[in-house]
Design an enzyme around this catalytic site. Sequence first.
Site, PDB file in Angstrom:
ATOM      1  N   MET A  30       2.932  -2.866  11.623  1.00  0.00           N
ATOM      2  CA  MET A  30       4.084  -3.656  11.174  1.00  0.00           C
ATOM      3  C   MET A  30       5.290  -3.330  12.053  1.00  0.00           C
ATOM      4  SD  MET A  30       3.704  -4.174   7.104  1.00  0.00           S
ATOM      5  CE  MET A  30       4.381  -2.640   6.576  1.00  0.00           C
ATOM      6  N   GLY A  31       5.050  -2.756  13.225  1.00  0.00           N
ATOM      7  CA  GLY A  31       6.144  -2.447  14.147  1.00  0.00           C
ATOM      8  C   GLY A  31       6.873  -1.173  13.766  1.00  0.00           C
ATOM      9  N   ALA A  32       8.108  -0.994  14.285  1.00  0.00           N
ATOM     10  CA  ALA A  32       8.871   0.258  14.129  1.00  0.00           C
ATOM     11  C   ALA A  32       7.983   1.420  14.566  1.00  0.00           C
ATOM     12  CB  ALA A  32       9.368   0.435  12.689  1.00  0.00           C
ATOM     13  N   LEU A  33       7.450   1.291  15.765  1.00  0.00           N
ATOM     14  CA  LEU A  33       6.387   2.188  16.227  1.00  0.00           C
ATOM     15  C   LEU A  33       6.897   3.609  16.447  1.00  0.00           C
ATOM     16  CD1 LEU A  33       4.593  -0.164  18.787  1.00  0.00           C
ATOM     17  CD2 LEU A  33       4.202   0.092  16.323  1.00  0.00           C
ATOM     18  N   HIS A  37       1.660   5.665  15.534  1.00  0.00           N
ATOM     19  CA  HIS A  37       1.086   4.402  16.015  1.00  0.00           C
ATOM     20  C   HIS A  37       0.554   4.555  17.438  1.00  0.00           C
ATOM     21  CE1 HIS A  37       4.208   2.750  13.122  1.00  0.00           C
ATOM     22  NE2 HIS A  37       3.111   2.174  12.696  1.00  0.00           N
ATOM     23  N   GLN A  61       2.297  -7.896   1.229  1.00  0.00           N
ATOM     24  CA  GLN A  61       1.972  -6.537   0.756  1.00  0.00           C
ATOM     25  C   GLN A  61       3.191  -5.803   0.223  1.00  0.00           C
ATOM     26  OE1 GLN A  61       0.506  -5.421   4.860  1.00  0.00           O
ATOM     27  NE2 GLN A  61       1.330  -3.437   4.310  1.00  0.00           N
ATOM     28  N   ASP A 150      -2.411   6.466   5.682  1.00  0.00           N
ATOM     29  CA  ASP A 150      -2.597   5.458   4.630  1.00  0.00           C
ATOM     30  C   ASP A 150      -4.068   5.504   4.221  1.00  0.00           C
ATOM     31  OD1 ASP A 150       0.110   4.158   4.558  1.00  0.00           O
ATOM     32  OD2 ASP A 150      -0.361   3.873   6.667  1.00  0.00           O
ATOM     33  N   SER A 185       6.189   8.416   9.707  1.00  0.00           N
ATOM     34  CA  SER A 185       6.165   7.132   9.004  1.00  0.00           C
ATOM     35  C   SER A 185       7.392   6.349   9.424  1.00  0.00           C
ATOM     36  CB  SER A 185       6.220   7.377   7.489  1.00  0.00           C
ATOM     37  OG  SER A 185       6.603   6.194   6.810  1.00  0.00           O
ATOM     38  N   ARG A 187       9.086   4.700   7.548  1.00  0.00           N
ATOM     39  CA  ARG A 187      10.052   4.837   6.450  1.00  0.00           C
ATOM     40  C   ARG A 187      10.846   6.143   6.529  1.00  0.00           C
ATOM     41  NH1 ARG A 187       5.920   1.709   3.522  1.00  0.00           N
ATOM     42  NH2 ARG A 187       6.914  -0.238   2.912  1.00  0.00           N
TER      43      ARG A 187
HETATM   44  O1  PAF Z   1      -0.475   0.089   7.922  1.00  0.00           O
HETATM   45  C1  PAF Z   1       0.201  -0.912   8.216  1.00  0.00           C
HETATM   46  O2  PAF Z   1       1.090  -0.870   9.065  1.00  0.00           O
HETATM   47  C2  PAF Z   1      -0.069  -2.221   7.504  1.00  0.00           C
HETATM   48  O3  PAF Z   1      -0.417  -2.024   6.181  1.00  0.00           O
HETATM   49  C3  PAF Z   1      -1.126  -3.101   8.229  1.00  0.00           C
HETATM   50  C4  PAF Z   1      -2.486  -2.416   8.268  1.00  0.00           C
HETATM   51  C5  PAF Z   1      -0.681  -3.407   9.644  1.00  0.00           C
HETATM   52  C6  PAF Z   1      -1.310  -4.432   7.477  1.00  0.00           C
HETATM   53  O4  PAF Z   1      -0.127  -5.135   7.408  1.00  0.00           O
END
Ligand code: PAF
Length: 283
Positions: A30-33, A37, A61, A150, A185, A187
């Site tokens: 979802m970016g904000a790497l 990541h 989600q 996760d 994270s 967040r």
């Molecule tokens: O883990 C995440 O960043 C998200 O839940 C994912 C797997 C990209 C799905 O939107």
Amino acid sequence: MQIIRQLNALKTAIADVKSDGGTVALVPTMGALHAGHMQLVHEAAKRADHVVASIFVNPTQFGEGEDLDAYPRQEEADARLLREAGVKILWAPDAEEMYPHGYSTTISVSGVSMGLCGGTRPGHFDGVATVVSKLFHQVEPDMALFGEKDYQQLAVIRRFVRDLDFTLEIVGVPTVRDHDGLALSSRNAYLSAENRAAAAHFPKALREGIARLEQGADVTATLDGIEQQILAAGFKSVDYVSLCDAGNLQELATLDRPARLLSAARIGSTRLIDNMAVTPTTT
Ligand code: PAF
């Protein structure tokens, strides 16, 4: 690196990349790497000939009152990191492209989605399973990589991949941690300096609890002790601290098989999650 926003252009670019007969690994984000990541990207590059990354802040989600609007978005910086890491294609559709007008289908995984984060974030894993299965159809990778941070998400994805006969390989990559043990994270960026310092007590409480469990301590009393330790560190509340079967995430009252300790807790306005392996002592 090509940045692609339309599905028909993605299909053409993927066919082009695959024309050399090489394998493709997908890293959905979802970016904000952050370094967590990038670890997925590096691991993908080791395992496959071509790496495709996606950035899509998936609205389905996020529940009501969650941080969809505030979720950090920094596509330019993310694209730079991915380009430098050798990613071939960045798939970055907008919400209209992912969920066109009239979109009506949801993938719902029972069992492993229930409880833990599924209990406190109703509908969250339906959104994850739906978007991830769409990403698999869109990119058609040979493998996809997800962080163990996760852990429940990873278990949900493994479940629907088996149930719906996807043939790609799902690779779980160990959690990357900061110098003081806090799991990386996107967040974490929400934390004030004071809360960031206190947040290190979260993984510490889990680690110390695991040491007690592995020495044979009572599970219920240990989980209570971990919760108290997290609250004493300045956390506002604890959503759950659970010991679960490492495979199907069923709650355990005794440590009699390979297990996972999982927790979610809130500090300031930020909800943090973490999990670690717990090994039963052999007698
Ligand atoms: O883990 C995440 O960043 C998200 O839940 C994912 C797997 C990209 C799905 O939107």
